[in-house]
Motif scaffolding. Structure first.
Motif, PDB file in Angstrom:
ATOM      1  N   ARG A 222       0.979  -1.219   0.153  1.00 21.67           N
ATOM      2  CA  ARG A 222       0.080  -0.047  -0.102  1.00 21.67           C
ATOM      3  C   ARG A 222       1.065   1.172  -0.056  1.00 21.67           C
ATOM      4  O   ARG A 222       0.624   2.099  -0.697  1.00 21.67           O
ATOM      5  CB  ARG A 222      -0.869  -0.173   1.139  1.00 21.67           C
ATOM      6  CG  ARG A 222      -1.940   1.199   1.233  1.00 21.67           C
ATOM      7  CD  ARG A 222      -2.727   1.208   2.431  1.00 21.67           C
ATOM      8  NE  ARG A 222      -1.992   1.317   3.745  1.00 21.67           N
ATOM      9  CZ  ARG A 222      -1.836   2.657   3.972  1.00 21.67           C
ATOM     10  NH1 ARG A 222      -2.285   3.685   3.258  1.00 21.67           N
ATOM     11  NH2 ARG A 222      -0.944   2.851   5.094  1.00 21.67           N
TER      12      ARG A 222
ATOM     13  N   ASN B   6       1.635   1.623  -3.939  1.00 19.12           N
ATOM     14  CA  ASN B   6       0.202   2.378  -4.199  1.00 19.12           C
ATOM     15  C   ASN B   6      -0.734   1.305  -4.363  1.00 19.12           C
ATOM     16  O   ASN B   6      -1.555   1.382  -5.428  1.00 19.12           O
ATOM     17  CB  ASN B   6       0.559   3.215  -5.451  1.00 19.12           C
ATOM     18  CG  ASN B   6       1.316   4.369  -5.177  1.00 19.12           C
ATOM     19  OD1 ASN B   6       1.537   5.172  -4.248  1.00 19.12           O
ATOM     20  ND2 ASN B   6       2.594   4.386  -6.520  1.00 19.12           N
ATOM     21  N   GLU B   7      -0.846   0.030  -3.970  1.00 20.28           N
ATOM     22  CA  GLU B   7      -1.602  -1.073  -4.072  1.00 20.28           C
ATOM     23  C   GLU B   7      -2.917  -0.739  -3.421  1.00 20.28           C
ATOM     24  O   GLU B   7      -2.754  -0.709  -2.055  1.00 20.28           O
ATOM     25  CB  GLU B   7      -0.831  -2.211  -3.627  1.00 20.28           C
ATOM     26  CG  GLU B   7      -1.832  -3.813  -4.127  1.00 20.28           C
ATOM     27  CD  GLU B   7      -1.066  -4.943  -4.217  1.00 20.28           C
ATOM     28  OE1 GLU B   7      -1.732  -6.032  -3.821  1.00 20.28           O
ATOM     29  OE2 GLU B   7      -0.034  -4.824  -4.595  1.00 20.28           O
ATOM     30  N   ASN B   8      -4.072  -0.657  -3.921  1.00 23.09           N
ATOM     31  CA  ASN B   8      -5.369  -0.444  -3.215  1.00 23.09           C
ATOM     32  C   ASN B   8      -6.437  -1.682  -3.514  1.00 23.09           C
ATOM     33  O   ASN B   8      -6.818  -1.791  -4.693  1.00 23.09           O
ATOM     34  CB  ASN B   8      -5.772   0.773  -3.757  1.00 23.09           C
ATOM     35  CG  ASN B   8      -7.152   1.306  -2.829  1.00 23.09           C
ATOM     36  OD1 ASN B   8      -7.738   0.349  -2.258  1.00 23.09           O
ATOM     37  ND2 ASN B   8      -7.591   2.485  -3.108  1.00 23.09           N
TER      38      ASN B   8
ATOM     39  N   LYS C   9       4.760   0.011  -9.612  1.00 22.32           N
ATOM     40  CA  LYS C   9       4.300   0.558  -8.641  1.00 22.32           C
ATOM     41  C   LYS C   9       2.798   1.291  -8.943  1.00 22.32           C
ATOM     42  O   LYS C   9       2.500   2.305  -8.902  1.00 22.32           O
ATOM     43  CB  LYS C   9       5.165   1.790  -8.142  1.00 22.32           C
ATOM     44  CG  LYS C   9       6.231   1.482  -7.635  1.00 22.32           C
ATOM     45  CD  LYS C   9       7.195   2.493  -6.874  1.00 22.32           C
ATOM     46  CE  LYS C   9       8.402   2.044  -6.389  1.00 22.32           C
ATOM     47  NZ  LYS C   9       9.263   3.182  -5.806  1.00 22.32           N
TER      48      LYS C   9
END
Length: 327
Positions: free
Chosen positions: A17, A21-23, A62
């Motif tokens: 996260r 930037n993993e959501n 990313k």
């Protein structure tokens, strides 16, 4: 958390996260955005576009959609342009098998303090009479294919240590510009792995000179992650703790068993599933379109601006010119 993140520990989920930037709320949408772009490259046979496969490219970039798609395209394009490398692309192939047995690559049992897998290469082990440098590259790529199945390593990445002890000038003479370019393209530009560090130890002067030659052709991000330690293992230990290193690197563990990773792969007889041949890459665009819904098809037109694609192709062509001039 979605089923695609099921293999991640809570710590790695948080790392994904913050750093990547993993959501989880937008994960499927992110994947679909990349899949939508497949239609823009009908010249490439995308042999896999499933969710889990695309996700590793998003993590490697990313979650920048366009960069992830570019890497996905380059992954298959590299295989399409080097078909001979990917024939009999399995651990039991004679050349790959012998390279693996000699520790190309090796893999340490313990992860580093960032959760990264530590790969090791002992350059002097190369037996030129039994397998080629291309076989070594194939063995490394096959090993990465097996390791990257682990979602923890997709997020945390890898570290590479190359020991150049007793690597002769004669062996070094085989590291031709075309061979180095093939390796750079395959590892830096076309594979969805995050390399947190590449460490040279005990390198002779001619390896240092060779690195000086190829350095301008490496990406800035790659250059910043290459460390030339020479005989100073203390500087290596500042980055990788000696508690997890074998004695060859001044560590506290016993000498490394070169066949460890080879036995792991051969026990499973790892095969990359896909047969990379000419027919495999003759995938009609209509077959790709089956995975795209009408809405997705419409979105793909807005996501990928043709002028951007044209500019990207031009940039890639310019970036390749210095590499081509090496021959």
């Amino acid at each position: 958390m979605t089923h695609l993140q099921a293999g991640l520990s809570p710590e790695t989920l948080e790392k994904a996260r913050l750093e990547l930037n993993e959501n989880p709320d937008t994960l499927h949408q992110d994947i679909q955005e990349v899949r939508d772009m497949v239609i823009t490259r009908p010249d490439i046979g995308f042999l896999r576009t499933d969710d889990a496969f695309i996700l590793r490219f998003l993590r490697a970039r990313k979650f920048h959609h366009f960069e992830a798609f570019r890497l996905l395209a380059q992954y298959f394009e590299y295989r399409q342009q080097n078909l001979d490398m990917f024939k009999s692309f399995k651990a039991t192939d004679p050349g790959i098998k012998q390279a693996l047995k000699d520790g190309f690559p090796g893999g340490l049992a313990n992860l580093d303090h960032y959760g990264r897998k530590i790969l090791v290469l002992f350059a002097a082990n190369w037996d030129q009479s039994r397998y080629t440098l291309v076989d070594i590259l194939r063995a490394i790529l096959l090993s990465l294919e097996a390791m990257i199945e682990d979602p923890e390593l997709q997020v945390n990445g890898f570290v590479l240590i190359i020991d150049w002890s007793n690597f002769t000038f004669k062996q070094a003479s085989k590291l031709t510009p075309s061979m180095l370019r093939l390796a750079i393209e395959g590892l830096q530009d076309s594979f969805p792995a995050r390399f947190g560090g590449i460490h040279f130890v005990n390198q002779p002067w001619y390896i240092h000179a060779l690195y000086t030659v190829i350095r301008p052709f490496l990406k800035e991000k790659t250059r910043k992650r290459i460390f030339l330690h020479g005989n100073n293992l203390n500087s290596l230990h500042q980055l990788i703790h000696p508690e997890i290193l074998p004695s060859e690197f001044g560590g506290m563990l016993p000498p490394y068993d070169m066949g460890t990773w080879a036995r792991t792969l051969l026990d499973h007889e790892y095969d990359d599933d896909s047969e990379y041949n000419v027919d495999s890459y003759s995938v009609p665009v209509k077959e790709v379109e089956k995975e795209l819904s009408p809405k997705a098809m419409k979105r793909s037109q807005s996501v990928v601006d043709p002028t951007v694609l044209k500019r990207m192709d031009k940039t890639e062509e310019e970036n390749m010119q210095p590499l081509l001039s090496l021959d």
